[in-house]
Design a protein around this motif. Structure first.
Motif: not given
Length: 553
Positions: A173-176, A178-179, A182, A205, A207
Motif C-alpha cells: 500500500p502507498e501509505e506503507l 511512504l513510511l 521516509s 510527493c 510528504l
C-alpha cells in the motif's frame, strides 16, 4: 473407393473412422490447434475465440468446436456458404458416425460470419490479425504492422500506473511505501526516481521531501516547520537549495546610478522598492526574477533630504528621512503625508499593527499611531542617551528593541515596553565602546538577531538569558556588518563594509559558508542592504544594485 478420406459438406461432417492416414494426420493437426484455442473458447463461452487461430467454444463445456481454417484465404478465393475448399469449415472429429445435433446450426452461423467478414470495420479486422499474431500465424508482415500499431498506441497514451512486475515491495500500500521511503536521504530518493515513471511520480510527493527541505538551506520552511512558499513543489526547492549550499550563482547588475548613495531596499511579491536620494522607486520584476521592467511603475517623493530607511506596512510605505521627518505613502496612489518627527535625521523606522516607532540621531526613540486621524501625534518619547541606528517591533506588539551607537551606555541593545515606553531589559554586558548595532531584527517573539561595528552577528534567545547570546558568528576580515537577513531557519546572509562582500552562513556552523565580493578595490563599497528569495539574492551598494542568481548559475 479411394484410400483417402472424403470430406463431407462444410460444417457438417468430418473424416470417418477408418479413413486414410493422410486425412487423419490433417484432422489431428486441426484438433491440436483447436485445443490451443480452448482457453479462449472457455473465456467467451459461446463466443468466437480468434478466427483462424483458436478453437470455438461449444457451449457451457467450452470444448473446441468448429475451426474456420485459413479464413482469409477462403475469402480471397471466393468460397461462399456451402462450398468446399480452403475457406470451408469442418466440425470436430467424433468417435461415432452420428451427426451432432447442433452442428448444422453452428455451421450456418459460421458461414454467415465468414461471408460478412469482409464488410466489418477496420477495427475488428485489426483485432483478428492480433489474434493471429498471438497464435504465431497470420498474413506475412502482420507482426511488423501490429508491432508498429502497438507502439503508436503506447506513444499516444502513456498511463503512469504501478508496475505489475518487479519486487514485491512495490506492491505494498502507498501509505506503507511512504513510511519506508521516509527513511531515505536525498540521494537515495533521487536514484529511486530513475527506476520507472511510476516511482518518479511517487517519489516526488511533498510528504517525502518536507523533512529534507526543513534541514536544507533557504527552502521556504521556518524553524517551526511553517511553509511560506506552498505554490512551489518541495522537491524543486530542495534541488535549488543545493546551489545555495555549494555557492553556485551568477552575479549581475540590475541598476546603476551616477552618484554615491546609501540605498535601502524592500521586496514584496513581484515588486522591488528601492530608495535613491530623496525618492523611493517601485520596480516590477520580470518573470525570470533576475531583471527589472524599466522605468519604475511608481515613484514616491516627499522628503527634502535622502531617505535613510523605510518599511512596507500593508498598503503603506513608512519612510524616515535625513530631514528629520517621517513620510506615510500609499502604495497604489500618489498620496503622501509627512510630519516632523525628530530634531535630527531619522535613521530607522518600523511599523506593525498600526504603530510606528522611529529612532534618530538626536538620541531619542518615539512611538506614533498610523491611524489617519492621529498622524503626527507622538504617543511616547524615549530618551535613549545614545544615537539610535536600528529599531524593531516585537511580533507580539508588546515591546520594541533599539540598537544604539554604544557610546553613552554599556549595552547598545535595549528592550522597551511599547505601551508605556519604559525600559524592560538590556541585552549583553561585554560590548566594547563604539560597538554600535547597525541592524536588528526579530525572528520570533523570543529570539532576535543583531549585527554592527563589533564585526559579530549575535543570536539572542530571551527565554534563556539576556546577558549572553546563545550563538555568534564573526566576520573573518574584521569588517563591519551593515545588514543581515535570514530565511527563518538555517540560512543567514550578511553584508560587510569592505569590497561589498556578501557572506552566506549556515547557522549550524561557526565558519562562513561562502563569500561573494561584489566590488573591486577602486570602488570599494559597503553592502547597505540585502534581501533574498529562494532563487535570488539582491544587494544594494553605493553605485549599483546586484543580483546573485542561484536559479540559473
Amino acid at each position: 473407393m479411394s484410400s483417402q478420406g472424403r470430406s463431407g459438406p462444410p460444417g457438417n461432417r468430418g473424416p470417418r473412422e477408418g479413413e486414410g492416414g493422410e486425412a487423419r494426420k490433417l484432422q489431428e493437426a486441426r484438433v491440436t490447434r483447436g485445443k490451443q484455442g480452448k482457453g479462449k473458447g472457455k473465456g467467451k463461452g459461446k463466443g468466437r475465440a480468434g478466427i483462424g487461430c483458436g478453437g470455438r467454444g461449444s457451449g457451457a463445456e467450452g470444448k473446441p468446436g468448429l475451426q474456420p481454417a485459413r479464413l482469409t484465404a477462403g475469402r480471397a478465393a471466393g468460397a461462399g456458404p456451402g462450398q468446399e475448399g480452403e475457406g470451408g469449415e469442418e466440425e470436430e472429429p467424433r468417435s461415432s458416425g452420428k451427426r451432432d445435433e447442433g452442428s448444422a446450426e453452428r455451421g450456418t452461423e459460421e458461414r454467415r460470419i465468414g461471408a460478412g467478414r469482409g464488410e466489418d470495420d477496420s477495427l475488428e479486422e485489426r483485432g483478428q490479425e492480433r489474434g493471429c499474431q498471438a497464435c504465431g500465424g497470420g498474413i506475412p508482415g502482420t507482426r511488423t504492422a501490429m508491432a508498429a500499431a502497438a507502439a503508436e498506441d503506447a506513444a499516444a497514451v502513456e498511463p503512469v500506473t504501478r508496475p505489475a512486475a518487479g519486487p514485491a515491495l512495490w506492491r505494498l500500500p502507498e501509505e506503507l511505501l511512504l513510511l519506508i521511503c521516509s527513511y531515505l536521504d536525498m540521494r537515495a530518493l533521487g536514484r529511486l526516481a530513475q527506476v520507472c515513471r511510476w516511482l518518479r511520480r511517487f517519489t516526488s510527493c511533498d510528504l517525502l521531501w518536507r523533512p529534507i527541505a526543513r534541514a536544507s538551506l533557504n527552502t521556504g520552511f521556518t524553524r517551526l516547520g511553517t511553509d511560506l512558499m506552498t505554490s512551489i513543489p518541495v522537491k524543486e526547492r530542495v534541488k535549488l537549495s543545493q546551489n545555495w549550499r555549494l555557492g553556485r550563482c551568477r552575479d549581475r547588475i540590475l541598476l546603476k546610478w551616477r552618484y554615491s548613495q546609501m540605498p535601502w531596499m524592500q521586496l514584496e511579491d513581484t515588486s522591488l522598492y528601492l530608495s535613491q536620494a530623496n525618492f523611493i522607486l517601485a520596480y516590477q520584476f520580470r518573470p525570470d526574477g533576475a531583471s527589472l521592467n524599466r522605468p519604475p511603475f511608481r515613484v514616491f517623493a516627499g522628503h527634502d533630504e535622502d531617505v535613510c530607511h523605510f518599511v512596507l506596512a500593508n498598503s503603506h510605505i513608512i519612510s524616515a528621512g535625513g530631514d528629520g521627518k517621517i513620510g506615510v505613502h500609499t502604495k497604489h496612489s500618489a498620496f503622501t503625508v509627512k510630519y516632523s518627527a525628530h530634531e535630527q535625521e531619522v535613521n530607522c523606522v518600523d511599523c506593525k499593527g498600526g504603530i510606528i516607532v522611529s529612532g534618530s540621531r538626536d538620541r531619542t526613540a518615539k512611538v506614533w499611531p498610523l491611524a489617519s486621524g492621529r498622524l503626527g501625534q507622538c504617543l511616547h518619547t524615549i530618551q535613549t542617551e545614545d544615537r539610535v541606528w536600528s529599531i524593531a517591533i516585537s511580533p507580539l506588539l508588546s515591546s520594541f528593541v533599539t540598537g544604539t551607537a554604544c557610546c553613552g551606555h554599556f549595552s547598545p541593545l535595549r528592550i522597551w515596553d511599547l505601551n508605556s515606553g519604559q525600559l524592560i531589559t538590556h541585552l549583553g554586558s561585554d560590548f566594547p565602546p563604539g560597538a554600535g548595532v547597525l541592524d536588528v531584527m526579530y525572528e520570533s517573539p523570543s529570539t532576535l538577531l543583531s549585527c554592527g561595528y563589533d564585526t559579530y552577528v549575535r543570536y539572542w534567545d530571551l527565554r534563556t538569558s539576556t546577558r549572553k547570546c546563545v550563538m555568534e558568528w564573526e566576520e573573518p576580515h574584521d569588517s563591519t556588518f551593515y545588514c543581515l537577513q535570514t530565511d527563518g531557519n538555517h540560512l543567514l546572509a550578511t553584508g560587510s563594509s569592505y569590497y561589498g562582500v556578501v557572506r552566506l552562513w549556515d547557522r549550524r556552523q561557526r565558519a562562513c559558508l561562502h563569500a561573494f565580493p561584489l566590488t573591486s578595490s577602486p570602488l570599494s563599497s559597503p553592502v547597505y542592504c540585502l534581501r533574498f528569495t529562494t532563487r535570488h539574492l539582491y544587494a544594494a551598494l553605493s553605485y549599483n544594485l546586484h543580483v546573485l542568481d542561484f536559479q540559473n548559475p
